[in-house]
Design a protein around this motif. Structure first.
Motif, PDB file in Angstrom:
ATOM      1  N   ARG A 184      -8.008 -10.965  -2.649  1.00 46.91           N
ATOM      2  CA  ARG A 184      -8.820  -9.964  -1.983  1.00 46.91           C
ATOM      3  C   ARG A 184      -8.357  -9.746  -0.545  1.00 46.91           C
ATOM      4  O   ARG A 184      -8.230 -10.690   0.230  1.00 46.91           O
ATOM      5  N   THR A 185      -8.124  -8.508  -0.200  1.00 45.92           N
ATOM      6  CA  THR A 185      -7.685  -8.205   1.160  1.00 45.92           C
ATOM      7  C   THR A 185      -8.699  -8.669   2.191  1.00 45.92           C
ATOM      8  O   THR A 185      -8.323  -9.096   3.287  1.00 45.92           O
TER       9      THR A 185
ATOM     10  N   GLN B 267       0.834  -1.181   0.000  1.00 43.19           N
ATOM     11  CA  GLN B 267       0.000   0.000   0.000  1.00 43.19           C
ATOM     12  C   GLN B 267       0.876   1.240   0.000  1.00 43.19           C
ATOM     13  O   GLN B 267       1.748   1.395   0.853  1.00 43.19           O
TER      14      GLN B 267
ATOM     15  N   LYS C 295      -3.437   5.208  -2.113  1.00 40.78           N
ATOM     16  CA  LYS C 295      -3.900   4.059  -2.870  1.00 40.78           C
ATOM     17  C   LYS C 295      -4.416   2.968  -1.950  1.00 40.78           C
ATOM     18  O   LYS C 295      -4.112   2.935  -0.759  1.00 40.78           O
ATOM     19  N   GLU C 296      -5.197   2.077  -2.527  1.00 44.23           N
ATOM     20  CA  GLU C 296      -5.697   0.936  -1.787  1.00 44.23           C
ATOM     21  C   GLU C 296      -4.597  -0.096  -1.595  1.00 44.23           C
ATOM     22  O   GLU C 296      -3.584  -0.095  -2.303  1.00 44.23           O
ATOM     23  N   ARG C 297      -4.817  -0.967  -0.632  1.00 40.85           N
ATOM     24  CA  ARG C 297      -3.897  -2.061  -0.423  1.00 40.85           C
ATOM     25  C   ARG C 297      -4.089  -3.092  -1.533  1.00 40.85           C
ATOM     26  O   ARG C 297      -5.181  -3.628  -1.710  1.00 40.85           O
ATOM     27  N   ASP C 298      -3.027  -3.376  -2.266  1.00 37.63           N
ATOM     28  CA  ASP C 298      -3.110  -4.222  -3.445  1.00 37.63           C
ATOM     29  C   ASP C 298      -2.347  -5.524  -3.256  1.00 37.63           C
ATOM     30  O   ASP C 298      -1.322  -5.586  -2.577  1.00 37.63           O
TER      31      ASP C 298
END
Length: 124
Positions: free
Chosen positions: A107-108, A39, A43-46
């Motif tokens: 998916r987180t 992350q 931004k989102e955690r990818d």
């Protein structure tokens, strides 16, 4: 509560390498799929990479495929992320995570246990 522990981040020049590691309790490590996420600010955690319990199945985000390698040492209850040919856009906080699903997911929300993260900074 199970807390994973990442280490091995740092500052590296573009084109360099790092190999952060993540330790987990054996009761988690030897049964669950482990993954790496990252992350960066804003931004989102990818998803980055994941490995099955046996280590025989690995998965990578397109952005790191061919440069990063995930591996597991079940005897040491440790998962590694070998990062080569690092780019400035790889700069992020890297997290390891475990999912009780035991199978691949990016998916987180599917991951149940998380570390606190380790900072990776790639300078140009």
């Amino acid at each position: 509560q199970v807390q994973l522990g990442e280490s091995g981040g740092g500052l590296v020049q573009a084109g360099g390498s790092l190999r952060p590691s993540c330790a987990a309790p054996g009761r988690i490590f030897k049964r669950y799929m482990l993954g790496w996420f990252r992350q960066s600010p804003g931004k989102e955690r990818d998803f980055v990479a994941a490995a099955s319990w046996s280590g025989g199945s690995t998965y990578y985000a397109d952005s790191v495929k061919g440069r990063f390698t995930i591996s597991r040492d079940n005897a040491q209850n440790t998962v590694y992320l070998q990062m080569n040919s690092l780019k400035p856009e790889d700069t992020a906080v890297y997290y390891c995570a475990a999912t009780v699903l035991g199978g691949y997911t990016y998916r987180t929300s599917d991951y149940n246990y998380w570390g606190q993260g380790t900072q990776v900074t790639v300078s140009s």
